[in-house]
Design an enzyme around this catalytic site. Structure first.
Site, PDB file in Angstrom:
ATOM      1  N   GLU A   1      22.793   5.490 -16.185  1.00  0.00           N
ATOM      2  CA  GLU A   1      22.670   5.859 -14.767  1.00  0.00           C
ATOM      3  C   GLU A   1      21.257   5.633 -14.278  1.00  0.00           C
ATOM      4  OE1 GLU A   1      23.574  10.011 -14.573  1.00  0.00           O
ATOM      5  OE2 GLU A   1      25.542   9.766 -15.491  1.00  0.00           O
TER       6      GLU A   1
ATOM      7  N   LYS B   1      17.832   6.705 -12.994  1.00  0.00           N
ATOM      8  CA  LYS B   1      17.131   7.992 -13.022  1.00  0.00           C
ATOM      9  C   LYS B   1      16.482   8.165 -11.649  1.00  0.00           C
ATOM     10  CE  LYS B   1      14.192  10.916 -15.838  1.00  0.00           C
ATOM     11  NZ  LYS B   1      13.379  11.535 -14.803  1.00  0.00           N
TER      12      LYS B   1
ATOM     13  N   ASP C   1      14.415   9.532  -8.574  1.00  0.00           N
ATOM     14  CA  ASP C   1      13.109  10.194  -8.486  1.00  0.00           C
ATOM     15  C   ASP C   1      13.115  11.185  -7.327  1.00  0.00           C
ATOM     16  OD1 ASP C   1      10.589  10.837  -9.148  1.00  0.00           O
ATOM     17  OD2 ASP C   1       9.663   8.969  -8.466  1.00  0.00           O
TER      18      ASP C   1
ATOM     19  N   TYR D   1      25.012  14.351 -10.884  1.00  0.00           N
ATOM     20  CA  TYR D   1      25.117  13.641 -12.162  1.00  0.00           C
ATOM     21  C   TYR D   1      25.491  14.527 -13.337  1.00  0.00           C
ATOM     22  CZ  TYR D   1      20.265  15.289 -12.153  1.00  0.00           C
ATOM     23  OH  TYR D   1      19.137  16.051 -12.054  1.00  0.00           O
TER      24      TYR D   1
ATOM     25  N   LYS E   1      12.348   5.112 -19.295  1.00  0.00           N
ATOM     26  CA  LYS E   1      11.517   5.029 -18.090  1.00  0.00           C
ATOM     27  C   LYS E   1      11.144   3.581 -17.760  1.00  0.00           C
ATOM     28  CE  LYS E   1       9.611   8.403 -16.402  1.00  0.00           C
ATOM     29  NZ  LYS E   1       8.966   9.638 -16.768  1.00  0.00           N
TER      30      LYS E   1
ATOM     31  N   CYS F   1     -18.029  -7.843  13.112  1.00  0.00           N
ATOM     32  CA  CYS F   1     -16.835  -8.440  12.509  1.00  0.00           C
ATOM     33  C   CYS F   1     -17.244  -9.386  11.373  1.00  0.00           C
ATOM     34  CB  CYS F   1     -16.062  -9.209  13.580  1.00  0.00           C
ATOM     35  SG  CYS F   1     -14.697 -10.177  12.936  1.00  0.00           S
TER      36      CYS F   1
ATOM     37  N   CYS G   1     -16.290 -13.190  12.774  1.00  0.00           N
ATOM     38  CA  CYS G   1     -16.964 -13.854  13.903  1.00  0.00           C
ATOM     39  C   CYS G   1     -18.303 -13.193  14.266  1.00  0.00           C
ATOM     40  CB  CYS G   1     -16.048 -13.874  15.121  1.00  0.00           C
ATOM     41  SG  CYS G   1     -15.834 -12.235  15.843  1.00  0.00           S
TER      42      CYS G   1
ATOM     43  N   CYS H   1     -12.077  -5.753  16.222  1.00  0.00           N
ATOM     44  CA  CYS H   1     -12.880  -6.841  16.754  1.00  0.00           C
ATOM     45  C   CYS H   1     -12.155  -7.269  18.023  1.00  0.00           C
ATOM     46  CB  CYS H   1     -12.941  -7.995  15.764  1.00  0.00           C
ATOM     47  SG  CYS H   1     -13.625  -9.471  16.530  1.00  0.00           S
TER      48      CYS H   1
ATOM     49  N   CYS I   1     -12.342 -14.814  18.098  1.00  0.00           N
ATOM     50  CA  CYS I   1     -12.444 -14.566  16.652  1.00  0.00           C
ATOM     51  C   CYS I   1     -11.379 -15.376  15.915  1.00  0.00           C
ATOM     52  CB  CYS I   1     -12.277 -13.075  16.373  1.00  0.00           C
ATOM     53  SG  CYS I   1     -12.251 -12.673  14.622  1.00  0.00           S
TER      54      CYS I   1
END
Ligand code: IVH
Length: 676
Positions: free
Chosen positions: A113, A115, A117, A227, A315, A409, A412, A429, A434
């Site tokens: 199955e 697992k 979380d 489950y 896991k 920036c 530019c 910016c 730019c």
């Protein structure tokens, strides 16, 4: 020698207890799951070889953290056990070998199955009705969260009774989860409401179940998959898979990716499939649970102190790991937003090499106090860009360097602006030329509602920018037919048509021009309102924030963005080039009828109070707004008129005190008559 081992056992016991508390109770882990599991493995090994160093309260004997005290507690009739972990195929084959040996028979059938979380819960049904829900707690005692669990739509409050005689007692176990899309939405809403965000769906589910007020829980998008079973009366099943089928028929959600009838080899093949499936699932899974299917065999195998011998969790490789930040750089996005990015010492997280992680914005870096040189916890969730979760402060050496956002920036070199976005600030910016933003900006500039240049589609724009034929807005108007015709996929005829369309677009309304500039928070409507108020571009460029917010419908964000835009030197240069070299002529937007007259309400801030006799307050508001007035609800020294109807209340006295002109209904109607 023994002394050193004893010391090591004590250290591991102490540290693991602390980390387990942070993880289970505080939802605030300091180390990655893999690091925790490694430490635990070490301690288990020591305690197995040197049982004299094992203490009754060692983390190896514990199933989880103690329950929070704010809820009632209930003892589980059958303890809710944990699972041993397997980290590779060999561990799984060992698990099978142990089972084969104990049972003295080969060819065991397993169920595999996902697992999930989330958060483990137990639901207790008496005569078909849900009477109690509990968390796992420490496995022996859990918290009673019945009212909260009842708010989960997928939990049946009564068992479906078509297929079975209703059992007098049924305890069902499962995992409460929040799906990834629901989690994203939940966090987005929290940002909008100025609340803190959850770190991951599991924390969000845990936090939601732990609410003392179930009305809050009801607003959270919780879900469940079951489950397993606890105590059961009047219902029997021969196998785990048969039990899951019964659960489905009784009305419980059972995960669709559960596979039964597997040999141990089949289990390993399924693990590979599940690993691939993982990212496409709507919820987070952190591995696969392998269970012996036959209930009689499960009984024969029995349990150890904290986990059954008939099941194991295989896991997935950890998705959180710790590493060091080598540097922090700043990236400019397509819309000019700057994102600080951590350059990491490369690490393999869940099979993917990670060397960068987003740090989102300056506020977040400050909040988490992230510095260059820090050891940090990095998380990679599916395809998402890796994130720095937190600094591991215990690893600080003192020579880490705090990060400063640049003033200019990085692409530019134009000066940056800091703007508020939801509850955080971002650096932007705003230079329209730019390079990082140019394609996006030009696409908008020539689009239908802006300069509306037919023939300048996305592909051509991208090509023109890449070939450096367009390096700013102004270059759009300086394109030459001969050069255009040399481009890939551009025939003579289309080049000719394009140049003609560009020529035609050069006569443009002020409204479209303002919209085309792509100023933040300045869409079609704002551009319209601004261009109606000011008759010339020069006036808009000179307007201050005060002038702009006095326009009804223009908020402070737009006003700031417009001012910032026109204070940027690069932008001012380009505008002058568009007009002087590009030959763009701006036409005056037709002024609205009322504004062209000299009416006393235009651009005035007005407050309405009391009851009017000849019209409702909202009618008066509409008429005045048409005349260019801004209607506000609170009175201040900036208010121009107070219009006072019957029973005006405290505003009347306040206006007098502030010396604000007061109009009664009679004067108002007289003034309106002469101006409508
Ligand atoms: S069976 C004795 N099945 O994993 C059997 N657990 O480490 C124990 N979990 O507390 C539970 N998905 O929160 C089982 N399909 C699944 C599961 C699952 C997630 C969680 C559950 C449990 C923990 C054990």
């Amino acid at each position: 020698m023994n002394d050193a081992i004893k010391k090591e056992a004590q250290r591991l016991q102490k540290e693991l207890t602390e980390h387990s508390h942070r993880y289970h109770v505080m939802d605030d882990p300091l180390i990655s799951d893999i690091e925790y599991d490694d430490m635990l493995k070490k301690l288990i090994e020591i305690e197995e070889n040197f049982p004299q160093f094992s203490t009754p309260d060692s983390p190896t004997k514990r199933v989880g953290a103690p329950p929070l005290s704010a809820f009632n507690q209930a003892i589980h009739s059958i303890p809710m056990l944990s699972l041993d972990n397997a980290f590779n195929n060999e561990d799984v084959l060992d698990f099978n070998t142990r089972i084969v040996k104990i049972l003295n028979r080969e060819n065991i059938f397993y169920v595999a199955e996902p697992k999930l979380d989330g958060v483990a819960v137990e639901l207790k049904y008496e005569n078909g009705t849900l009477v109690q829900a509990t968390t796992r707690g420490d496995g022996i005692t859990g918290e009673v969260i019945t009212e909260n669990v009842k708010t989960i739509r997928s939990v049946p409050l009564k068992l479906h009774r078509e297929k079975f005689k209703v059992p007098s007692l049924l305890e069902v176990r499962g995992e409460v989860i929040i799906t990834k899309p629901d989690f994203d939405l939940l966090n987005k809403t929290r940002i909008d409401n100025g609340e803190s965000v959850f770190a991951n769906p599991r924390n969000a589910a845990a936090g939601s179940l732990r609410q003392l007020d179930s009305k809050i829980t009801a607003k959270r998008p919780l879900d469940i998959f079951v489950y397993g079973a606890g105590e059961v009366k009047d219902l029997s099943f021969k196998s785990h898979s048969q039990m899951l089928n019964m659960m489905k028929q009784l009305g419980f959600p059972v995960n669709p990716h559960i596979k039964a009838g597997l040999s141990i080899e089949g289990v390993l093949t399924f693990y590979k499939k599940l690993e691939v499936l993982r990212d496409s699932l709507a919820y987070e899974i952190d591995g696969m649970v392998i269970k012996v299917d036959d209930i009689l065999l499960q009984r024969q195998l029995g349990e150890k102190s904290k986990s059954p011998r008939w099941a194991i969790a295989y896991k997935f490789p950890a998705i959180r790991k710790s590493t060091r930040i080598k540097d922090i750089i700043v990236q400019v996005g397509r819309t000019g937003t700057l994102t600080p990015v951590a350059i990491l010492e490369s690490i393999n997280i869940g099979g993917v090499m990670v060397s960068r992680a987003t740090l989102h914005n300056e506020d977040l870096i400050k909040k988490k106090d992230i510095r260059i040189g820090d050891m940090v916890l990095v998380i990679r969730a599916g395809d998402v860009i890796p994130k720095v979760v937190k600094v591991i402060e215990s690893k600080r050496k003192g020579n880490e360097i705090p990060f400063e956002m640049p003033l200019h920036c990085p692409v530019c070199h134009s000066r940056l602006v800091k703007v508020k976005l939801d509850i955080t600030h971002v650096h932007k910016c705003i230079n329209t030329s730019c390079q990082a933003q140019l394609k996006e900006r030009i696409r908008h500039f020539v689009s239908k509602k802006a300069f509306d240049i037919e023939g300048l589609g996305k592909k051509i724009v991208d090509q023109l920018v890449e070939e450096k034929m367009i390096q700013s807005f102004a270059d759009v108007f300086l394109l030459e037919k001969e050069k255009l015709a040399k481009l890939d996929r551009m025939a003579q005829k289309s080049a000719f048509n394009l140049v003609r369309a560009i020529e035609k677009s050069k006569t443009c309304s002020l409204r479209r021009f303002i919209y085309a500039l792509g100023i933040d928070h300045t869409g079609e409507n704002a551009a319209k309102l601004i261009s109606e108020r000011f008759s010339a571009l020069k006036d808009i460029m000179d307007a201050d924030k005060e002038n702009l917010v006095s326009i009804h419908g223009i908020g402070p964000e737009t006003a700031s963005a417009v001012c910032q835009f026109f204070s940027n030197m690069e932008n001012l240069n380009i505008i002058s080039k568009i007009i002087n070299e590009g030959g763009v002529k701006l036409t005056n937007d037709k002024p609205s009828r009322v504004e062209s007259w000299d009416n006393p309400f235009n651009k005035r801030r007005i407050v309405l109070t009391g009851t009017l006799l000849t019209m409702t307050r909202s009618e008066a508001k509409k008429i005045l707004e048409k005349l260019g007035a801004g209607i506000t609800s609170s009175l201040s020294s900036k208010t121009d008129f107070l219009i006072a109807g019957n029973k005006p209340g405290s505003k009347f006295a306040k206006a007098k005190k502030l010396g604000i002109q007061i109009l009664d209904e009679k004067s108002l109607t007289a003034m309106l008559k002469s101006h409508l």
